[in-house]
Design a protein around this motif. Sequence first.
Motif, PDB file in Angstrom:
ATOM      1  N   GLY A  46       0.820  -1.227   0.128  1.00  0.00           N
ATOM      2  CA  GLY A  46      -0.363   0.284   0.013  1.00  0.00           C
ATOM      3  C   GLY A  46       1.068   1.096   0.109  1.00  0.00           C
ATOM      4  N   PRO A  47       0.236   2.322   0.369  1.00  0.00           N
ATOM      5  CA  PRO A  47       1.356   3.791   0.227  1.00  0.00           C
ATOM      6  C   PRO A  47       2.078   4.070   1.387  1.00  0.00           C
ATOM      7  CG  PRO A  47      -0.897   3.945   1.621  1.00  0.00           C
ATOM      8  CD  PRO A  47      -0.842   2.694   1.132  1.00  0.00           C
ATOM      9  N   VAL A  48       2.313   3.044   2.525  1.00  0.00           N
ATOM     10  CA  VAL A  48       3.052   2.993   2.958  1.00  0.00           C
ATOM     11  C   VAL A  48       4.109   1.069   3.813  1.00  0.00           C
ATOM     12  CG1 VAL A  48       3.707   3.843   5.311  1.00  0.00           C
ATOM     13  CG2 VAL A  48       2.264   4.962   5.015  1.00  0.00           C
ATOM     14  N   ALA A  49       5.026   1.805   3.105  1.00  0.00           N
ATOM     15  CA  ALA A  49       6.052  -0.339   3.175  1.00  0.00           C
ATOM     16  C   ALA A  49       7.322   0.191   4.093  1.00  0.00           C
ATOM     17  CB  ALA A  49       6.166  -0.226   2.292  1.00  0.00           C
ATOM     18  N   PRO A  50       6.819  -0.763   4.761  1.00  0.00           N
ATOM     19  CA  PRO A  50       8.044  -0.835   5.713  1.00  0.00           C
ATOM     20  C   PRO A  50       9.380  -1.251   4.938  1.00  0.00           C
ATOM     21  CG  PRO A  50       6.328  -2.748   5.870  1.00  0.00           C
ATOM     22  CD  PRO A  50       5.955  -2.106   4.804  1.00  0.00           C
ATOM     23  N   VAL A  51      10.635  -0.676   5.497  1.00  0.00           N
ATOM     24  CA  VAL A  51      11.624  -0.998   5.127  1.00  0.00           C
ATOM     25  C   VAL A  51      13.017  -1.047   5.884  1.00  0.00           C
ATOM     26  CG1 VAL A  51      11.245   0.473   2.712  1.00  0.00           C
ATOM     27  CG2 VAL A  51      12.010   1.579   4.638  1.00  0.00           C
ATOM     28  N   VAL A  62       6.843   6.216   2.591  1.00  0.00           N
ATOM     29  CA  VAL A  62       5.682   6.900   2.694  1.00  0.00           C
ATOM     30  C   VAL A  62       5.861   6.491   1.257  1.00  0.00           C
ATOM     31  CG1 VAL A  62       3.795   9.238   2.996  1.00  0.00           C
ATOM     32  CG2 VAL A  62       5.890   7.933   4.515  1.00  0.00           C
ATOM     33  N   LEU A  63       4.510   6.219   0.367  1.00  0.00           N
ATOM     34  CA  LEU A  63       4.290   6.183  -0.970  1.00  0.00           C
ATOM     35  C   LEU A  63       3.529   7.156  -1.649  1.00  0.00           C
ATOM     36  CD1 LEU A  63       5.076   2.351  -0.835  1.00  0.00           C
ATOM     37  CD2 LEU A  63       7.156   3.507  -1.926  1.00  0.00           C
ATOM     38  N   GLY A  64       3.059   7.337  -0.853  1.00  0.00           N
ATOM     39  CA  GLY A  64       1.441   7.736  -1.772  1.00  0.00           C
ATOM     40  C   GLY A  64       1.475   9.377  -1.609  1.00  0.00           C
ATOM     41  N   TYR A  65       1.082  10.055  -2.398  1.00  0.00           N
ATOM     42  CA  TYR A  65       1.005  11.389  -2.513  1.00  0.00           C
ATOM     43  C   TYR A  65       0.239  11.904  -2.126  1.00  0.00           C
ATOM     44  CZ  TYR A  65       0.344  15.954  -5.261  1.00  0.00           C
ATOM     45  OH  TYR A  65       0.544  17.178  -5.158  1.00  0.00           O
ATOM     46  N   SER A  66      -0.718  11.397  -1.169  1.00  0.00           N
ATOM     47  CA  SER A  66      -2.023  11.582  -0.323  1.00  0.00           C
ATOM     48  C   SER A  66      -1.014  11.781   1.028  1.00  0.00           C
ATOM     49  CB  SER A  66      -3.031  11.501  -0.653  1.00  0.00           C
ATOM     50  OG  SER A  66      -3.415  11.456  -1.564  1.00  0.00           O
ATOM     51  N   GLU A  67      -0.276  10.476   1.572  1.00  0.00           N
ATOM     52  CA  GLU A  67       0.089  10.360   2.819  1.00  0.00           C
ATOM     53  C   GLU A  67       1.862  11.149   2.365  1.00  0.00           C
ATOM     54  OE1 GLU A  67      -1.902   7.270   1.162  1.00  0.00           O
ATOM     55  OE2 GLU A  67      -0.834   7.556   0.473  1.00  0.00           O
ATOM     56  N   VAL A  68       2.386  11.268   1.486  1.00  0.00           N
ATOM     57  CA  VAL A  68       3.530  12.184   1.430  1.00  0.00           C
ATOM     58  C   VAL A  68       3.507  13.461   2.416  1.00  0.00           C
ATOM     59  CG1 VAL A  68       5.674  13.145   0.912  1.00  0.00           C
ATOM     60  CG2 VAL A  68       5.084  10.863   0.440  1.00  0.00           C
ATOM     61  N   THR A  69       2.002  13.832   1.477  1.00  0.00           N
ATOM     62  CA  THR A  69       1.448  15.118   1.484  1.00  0.00           C
ATOM     63  C   THR A  69       0.509  15.806   3.612  1.00  0.00           C
ATOM     64  OG1 THR A  69       0.788  15.487  -0.574  1.00  0.00           O
ATOM     65  CG2 THR A  69      -0.353  17.216   0.442  1.00  0.00           C
ATOM     66  N   ASP A 312       2.265   7.908  18.944  1.00  0.00           N
ATOM     67  CA  ASP A 312       1.789   6.360  18.005  1.00  0.00           C
ATOM     68  C   ASP A 312       0.464   7.226  17.281  1.00  0.00           C
ATOM     69  OD1 ASP A 312       3.419   4.824  19.793  1.00  0.00           O
ATOM     70  OD2 ASP A 312       1.902   4.260  20.478  1.00  0.00           O
ATOM     71  N   VAL A 313       0.572   6.867  15.946  1.00  0.00           N
ATOM     72  CA  VAL A 313      -0.783   7.086  15.219  1.00  0.00           C
ATOM     73  C   VAL A 313      -0.767   6.478  13.503  1.00  0.00           C
ATOM     74  CG1 VAL A 313       1.339   8.892  13.821  1.00  0.00           C
ATOM     75  CG2 VAL A 313      -0.725   9.364  13.000  1.00  0.00           C
ATOM     76  N   GLN A 314      -1.908   6.682  13.077  1.00  0.00           N
ATOM     77  CA  GLN A 314      -2.312   5.636  11.546  1.00  0.00           C
ATOM     78  C   GLN A 314      -1.774   6.523  10.494  1.00  0.00           C
ATOM     79  OE1 GLN A 314      -3.551   2.900  11.300  1.00  0.00           O
ATOM     80  NE2 GLN A 314      -3.590   1.992  12.422  1.00  0.00           N
ATOM     81  N   LEU A 315      -1.158   6.084   9.661  1.00  0.00           N
ATOM     82  CA  LEU A 315      -1.101   6.764   8.309  1.00  0.00           C
ATOM     83  C   LEU A 315      -0.728   5.156   7.365  1.00  0.00           C
ATOM     84  CD1 LEU A 315      -0.125   8.784   6.536  1.00  0.00           C
ATOM     85  CD2 LEU A 315       2.292   8.126   6.984  1.00  0.00           C
ATOM     86  N   GLY A 316      -1.837   5.702   6.267  1.00  0.00           N
ATOM     87  CA  GLY A 316      -1.781   4.758   5.625  1.00  0.00           C
ATOM     88  C   GLY A 316      -1.904   2.842   5.545  1.00  0.00           C
TER      89      GLY A 316
END
Length: 420
Positions: A46-51, A62-69, A312-316
């Motif tokens: 999805g738009p946020v990947a573990p690396v 953070v891969l998603g345009y909306s998520e980076v924004t 702690d927070v949710q993202l993507g």
Amino acid sequence: MTASGHPAPHGAPSACPAHQEAVRLTGLEYQQSPSQLYRSLRREHGPVAPVLLEGDIPAWLVLGYSEVTYVTQHDELFARDSRRWNQWGGIPQDWPLLPFVGYQPSLLFTEGDEHRRRAGVITQALEGVDQFELALNCRLIADELIARFAGSGDAELMSGYAHALPMRAVVQMCGMPASGTDTRQLVDDLRISLDAAEGDDPVAAYGRVGERLRQLVHDKRAAPGPDVTSRMLAHPAGLTDEEIVQDLISVIAAAQQPTGNWIGNTLRLLLTDERFAVNVSGGRLSVGEALNEVLWLDTPTQNFIGRWATGDVQLGGRQIRAGDCLVLGLAAANSDPQIWPEGQVAAENAAHLSFSNGEHRCPYPAPLLADIMARTAVETLLDRLPDLVLAVDPKELTWRPSIWMRGLTELPVHFTPVVR
């Protein structure tokens, strides 16, 4: 404090199941074709990947345009002070990414009112740059660089032109001589600290950059001139010498290496894409479109490290823990299929994230000054050498082995020799 000289984490990070499936941001495939990896990561995670960063240090990409924004617009959730990182206990003193994330008293790591104060100093110092004078200076530099190889009929443009022009332009803006041993050493050390090759020591190189700029600040305090450094020293905010040194590092690094790669990537596009080949010579509109398309599809700053979760927070759809590191995937966000469902980027659209977003984006007017340097470099080269062609098959071009910067190792070209 840890052995690496950074604050010890408030608590040991909890094991994260997602990072058992994390992807290492290394390897030839990623370095040469990162867009393929972005697509793969997006499909799997999805738009946020573990690396995993170098040394298998966990982070989130953070891969998603909306998520980076979202991340860049919510500093209260995703802050810039790296001392929050919950991984400092496992970071060695010679970790290659330390120049990026090791806390420094610079604009990059400040927050809130302090960030606005420091950014205001840089903004006013850069606003003092005469844009017409900068364009003229870049044309003079371009003419001088082109004259060195114009009579030979062939050249390697990355080292001999694309990186050399913004380097000379930006150091002159800051009040350093355009050439000389000190200037060349500074540029070499900036390259190493930002984009180290095998055998380089980025930590030592970063230290030498600081020492050279401390000398520059000392000299300008004694004898100010019409330059960025002198204007920063004279600003009523009253920054200390060390604050100015750290912020100059940010200004020069952000201007030189990315702008050089922007020039190189744009020249590659113009020389290899048939959409531009017909009217590349003298095609002012085409040059502008190419510059903007590169920011969407081959942006010089591919990934930026980083932001650190304040809680702690949710993202993507991911659970981000307090102190987790987030890498901003600017290139991945720019090609997000959620904003380009047809898979075709509109080159005239300027809503890319190549200069980041939010309060920590590149301060105005830095993107405009970078555009002047890049546009002048490309247009002057095409004016002087109108029959410029690539000297190798496009498939033979290779990219520098970096997950952070997107730039060619070499750009060899042929043209009709020009004798003056």
